[in-house]
Design an enzyme around this catalytic site. Structure first.
Site, PDB file in Angstrom:
ATOM      1  N   ARG A 137      16.006   0.350  -7.279  1.00  0.00           N
ATOM      2  CA  ARG A 137      15.102  -0.694  -7.857  1.00  0.00           C
ATOM      3  C   ARG A 137      15.305  -1.874  -7.789  1.00  0.00           C
ATOM      4  O   ARG A 137      14.833  -2.754  -8.653  1.00  0.00           O
ATOM      5  CB  ARG A 137      13.759  -1.044  -9.027  1.00  0.00           C
ATOM      6  CG  ARG A 137      12.774   1.452  -8.154  1.00  0.00           C
ATOM      7  CD  ARG A 137      12.468   1.118  -6.452  1.00  0.00           C
ATOM      8  NE  ARG A 137      11.422   2.352  -7.027  1.00  0.00           N
ATOM      9  CZ  ARG A 137      12.379   3.596  -6.389  1.00  0.00           C
ATOM     10  NH1 ARG A 137      13.521   3.443  -5.434  1.00  0.00           N
ATOM     11  NH2 ARG A 137      11.700   4.906  -6.111  1.00  0.00           N
ATOM     12  N   SER A 182       4.146   2.193  -8.139  1.00  0.00           N
ATOM     13  CA  SER A 182       4.330   2.371  -9.638  1.00  0.00           C
ATOM     14  C   SER A 182       4.733   1.257  -9.630  1.00  0.00           C
ATOM     15  O   SER A 182       5.879   0.232  -9.116  1.00  0.00           O
ATOM     16  CB  SER A 182       6.171   3.748  -8.922  1.00  0.00           C
ATOM     17  OG  SER A 182       5.645   4.277  -8.844  1.00  0.00           O
ATOM     18  N   GLU A 193       8.609  -2.482 -12.543  1.00  0.00           N
ATOM     19  CA  GLU A 193       9.240  -2.112 -11.005  1.00  0.00           C
ATOM     20  C   GLU A 193       8.262  -3.546 -10.634  1.00  0.00           C
ATOM     21  O   GLU A 193       9.200  -4.049 -10.005  1.00  0.00           O
ATOM     22  CB  GLU A 193       8.769  -1.666 -10.855  1.00  0.00           C
ATOM     23  CG  GLU A 193       9.034  -1.182  -8.680  1.00  0.00           C
ATOM     24  CD  GLU A 193       9.193   0.185  -8.461  1.00  0.00           C
ATOM     25  OE1 GLU A 193       9.292   1.099  -9.586  1.00  0.00           O
ATOM     26  OE2 GLU A 193       8.377   0.452  -7.238  1.00  0.00           O
TER      27      GLU A 193
HETATM   28  C1  LIG Z   1       0.481   3.027  -2.947  1.00  0.00           C
HETATM   29  C2  LIG Z   1       1.647   2.013  -2.798  1.00  0.00           C
HETATM   30  C3  LIG Z   1       3.289   2.686  -2.510  1.00  0.00           C
HETATM   31  C4  LIG Z   1       4.045   2.602  -2.619  1.00  0.00           C
HETATM   32  N1  LIG Z   1       5.511   3.111  -2.560  1.00  0.00           N
HETATM   33  C5  LIG Z   1       6.766   2.677  -2.745  1.00  0.00           C
HETATM   34  C6  LIG Z   1       8.238   3.447  -3.011  1.00  0.00           C
HETATM   35  O1  LIG Z   1       7.599   4.730  -3.135  1.00  0.00           O
HETATM   36  N2  LIG Z   1       9.176   3.337  -2.822  1.00  0.00           N
HETATM   37  C7  LIG Z   1       9.480   1.517  -3.099  1.00  0.00           C
HETATM   38  O2  LIG Z   1      11.041   1.600  -3.426  1.00  0.00           O
HETATM   39  N3  LIG Z   1       8.548   1.139  -3.864  1.00  0.00           N
HETATM   40  C8  LIG Z   1       7.371   1.212  -3.785  1.00  0.00           C
HETATM   41  N4  LIG Z   1       6.105   0.153  -3.095  1.00  0.00           N
HETATM   42  C9  LIG Z   1       6.506  -0.292  -3.043  1.00  0.00           C
HETATM   43  C10 LIG Z   1       6.695  -1.895  -2.956  1.00  0.00           C
HETATM   44  O3  LIG Z   1       5.944  -1.059  -1.204  1.00  0.00           O
HETATM   45  C11 LIG Z   1       8.183  -1.908  -2.711  1.00  0.00           C
HETATM   46  O4  LIG Z   1       8.363  -2.642  -2.875  1.00  0.00           O
HETATM   47  C12 LIG Z   1       7.892  -3.309  -0.912  1.00  0.00           C
HETATM   48  O5  LIG Z   1       8.854  -3.093  -0.548  1.00  0.00           O
HETATM   49  C13 LIG Z   1       7.029  -4.172  -0.967  1.00  0.00           C
HETATM   50  O6  LIG Z   1       7.247  -5.396   0.133  1.00  0.00           O
HETATM   51  P1  LIG Z   1       6.339  -6.312   0.400  1.00  0.00           P
HETATM   52  O7  LIG Z   1       6.589  -7.475   1.790  1.00  0.00           O
HETATM   53  O8  LIG Z   1       4.923  -6.116   0.619  1.00  0.00           O
HETATM   54  O9  LIG Z   1       6.680  -7.618  -0.851  1.00  0.00           O
HETATM   55  P2  LIG Z   1       5.989  -8.627  -1.811  1.00  0.00           P
HETATM   56  O10 LIG Z   1       4.579  -7.726  -3.352  1.00  0.00           O
HETATM   57  O11 LIG Z   1       5.480  -9.028  -0.870  1.00  0.00           O
HETATM   58  O12 LIG Z   1       7.171  -9.008  -2.326  1.00  0.00           O
HETATM   59  C14 LIG Z   1       8.105  -8.603  -3.231  1.00  0.00           C
HETATM   60  C15 LIG Z   1       9.111  -9.645  -3.939  1.00  0.00           C
HETATM   61  O13 LIG Z   1       9.876  -9.662  -3.265  1.00  0.00           O
HETATM   62  C16 LIG Z   1       9.407 -10.477  -2.228  1.00  0.00           C
HETATM   63  N5  LIG Z   1      10.284 -10.994  -0.785  1.00  0.00           N
HETATM   64  C17 LIG Z   1       9.403 -10.559   0.016  1.00  0.00           C
HETATM   65  N6  LIG Z   1       9.738 -11.139   0.499  1.00  0.00           N
HETATM   66  C18 LIG Z   1      11.178 -11.817   0.846  1.00  0.00           C
HETATM   67  C19 LIG Z   1      11.906 -12.390   1.685  1.00  0.00           C
HETATM   68  N7  LIG Z   1      12.061 -12.486   3.099  1.00  0.00           N
HETATM   69  N8  LIG Z   1      12.923 -12.700   1.367  1.00  0.00           N
HETATM   70  C20 LIG Z   1      13.004 -13.018   0.110  1.00  0.00           C
HETATM   71  N9  LIG Z   1      11.772 -13.020  -1.044  1.00  0.00           N
HETATM   72  C21 LIG Z   1      10.927 -12.332  -0.423  1.00  0.00           C
HETATM   73  C22 LIG Z   1       8.708 -11.725  -3.482  1.00  0.00           C
HETATM   74  O14 LIG Z   1       8.526 -12.973  -3.994  1.00  0.00           O
HETATM   75  C23 LIG Z   1       8.323 -10.785  -4.569  1.00  0.00           C
HETATM   76  O15 LIG Z   1       8.954 -11.169  -5.774  1.00  0.00           O
HETATM   77  C24 LIG Z   1       4.367   1.045  -2.794  1.00  0.00           C
HETATM   78  C25 LIG Z   1       3.991   0.394  -2.573  1.00  0.00           C
HETATM   79  C26 LIG Z   1       2.778   0.312  -2.769  1.00  0.00           C
HETATM   80  C27 LIG Z   1       1.588  -0.370  -3.259  1.00  0.00           C
END
Ligand SMILES: Cc1cc2nc3c(=O)[nH]c(=O)nc-3n(C[C@H](O)[C@H](O)[C@H](O)COP(=O)(O)OP(=O)(O)OC[C@H]3O[C@@H](n4cnc5c(N)ncnc54)[C@H](O)[C@@H]3O)c2cc1C
Length: 346
Positions: A172, A246, A342
């Site tokens: 992570r 998480s 995380e």
């Molecule tokens: C129900 C649920 C289950 C999940 N299960 C998992 C799992 O099994 N495994 C896991 O690893 N994660 C899991 N996650 C966490 C999440 O889905 C991941 O971390 C995902 O990659 C976040 O993507 P996002 O586009 O929503 O990022 P955001 O929440 O929009 O951003 C996360 C971070 O990345 C930065 N960011 C976003 N896009 C960019 C970009 N293009 N360039 C630079 N910085 C950027 C943002 O500024 C922020 O700091 C889960 C979340 C939920 C709600």
């Protein structure tokens, strides 16, 4: 009010970010910009917003906790497109733009029988955010199929290519969550996927679900279906109850510390890591401290998943943050283990 600037770039002012984060936290952004083309992103860089102002890059908002109004610009990555770059007898190289929804990208590959990301089915968020924390589930991480990514340097506007070794992927973790935090906008990610899939069905309850589904011949579609079934039954759905998955990482501790804890708490859950440490289930630690299912105001630890903090309605980001700190403190006091967050606290 919505304005269209920079070649029809969509800008919104004083807008609630509630629909843009899976926790459903209601904070205001001074300005929200939807980036749909690279030209728009370049114009934004030329406007010097990344040098002179404060900003937040947003994907699906599924890994953030918003604790305050965002003074400055929120830049939402909505760059779309998936492309087959090249192939040989064994592999395909697939490039996806950062604003693609991760699960849709997974399904795109499953339809074509390109293997390697099926265990990561149904993880919320965008392709561009996936390298941020090297998303992982069911024994697979994106680093396993990651080839490279393109990211715009927000200060210079230069497009830089990062290879696997440049990203410093860990559990992570990546360079983008640490020393390069806030320096780049991830534009696209290229994956090297298997034309002859190597199945990874040993983890968790995948095998049980495959059996229950009567799967005789293993396929990446069957594995994806099993992962989707497990996740849907286990994890609280953010569209029903706000959460960011998480909230904490599973801590990795020395074997000696683990053995000492095991002697005291025989039911402690831990797995050996490749680095010779033991990864302890943070959910178990939190549950032992009495937090599982406990509600504090409008937040709490989920009744089935202690690791997941939830929004029972109208919660403020700081309340969730305070709860998370209280949980960390009690785990540290009870077990001497310092669990880490995380989710990105904004
Ligand atoms: C129900 C649920 C289950 C999940 N299960 C998992 C799992 O099994 N495994 C896991 O690893 N994660 C899991 N996650 C966490 C999440 O889905 C991941 O971390 C995902 O990659 C976040 O993507 P996002 O586009 O929503 O990022 P955001 O929440 O929009 O951003 C996360 C971070 O990345 C930065 N960011 C976003 N896009 C960019 C970009 N293009 N360039 C630079 N910085 C950027 C943002 O500024 C922020 O700091 C889960 C979340 C939920 C709600």
């Amino acid at each position: 009010m919505t304005y269209y600037l920079y070649h029809m770039m969509q800008e919104e002012y004083h807008i609630s970010l509630k629909p843009y984060n899976t926790f459903g936290i209601d904070v205001l952004a001074d300005k929200l910009i939807h980036i749909q083309t690279l030209g728009q992103l370049n114009e934004l860089i030329a406007s010097k917003v990344f040098i002179t102002g404060s900003f937040l890059i947003l994907g699906g908002g599924s890994n953030i906790l918003l604790t305050q109004d965002v003074k400055g610009v929120v830049i939402r990555n909505e760059l779309k497109g998936i492309e087959l770059l090249k192939e040989d007898d064994n592999f395909v190289w697939v490039k996806a733009m950062g604003g693609e929804v991760w699960h849709e990208f997974v399904l795109w590959n499953i339809e074509r029988n390109y293997g390697g990301v099926e265990n990561l089915s149904l993880i919320p968020g965008t392709v561009g955010a996936a390298p941020m924390q090297n998303i992982g589930a069911y024994g697979v991480e994106i680093k396993d199929t990651f080839e490279s990514l393109e990211a715009l340097d927000l200060k210079t506007g230069e497009l830089k290519v990062f290879l696997q070794r440049d990203c410093k992927f860990g559990y992570r973790e990546s360079i983008f969550k640490n020393e390069a935090k806030g320096n780049y906008f991830i534009v696209s990610v290229t994956f090297k996927l298997h034309k002859r899939p190597v199945f990874n069905n040993s983890y968790g309850s995948i095998q049980q679900v495959l059996e229950k589904n009567g799967v005789k011949e293993l396929s990446i579609k069957a594995i994806s279906d099993a992962v989707i079934a497990i996740r849907s039954s286990k994890l609280p759905n953010p569209s029903v109850i706000g959460n960011a998955g998480s909230f904490f990482k599973n801590p990795e501790i020395d074997e000696t510390q683990f053995n000492a804890l095991k002697a005291q708490y025989p039911s402690i859950v831990g797995y050996p890591t490749a680095a010779g440490k033991t990864k302890v289930a943070a959910g178990w630690l939190i549950e032992q401290c009495g937090w599982k299912g406990k509600r504090v105001g409008n937040t709490g630890s989920h009744k089935d998943q202690a690791l997941v903090l939830v929004n029972y309605g109208g919660v403020k980001g700081e309340e969730v943050y305070r709860l998370s700190e209280a949980i960390k403190q009690s785990v540290a006091d009870t077990f001497g283990i310092h669990i880490q967050t995380e989710v990105n606290i904004i």
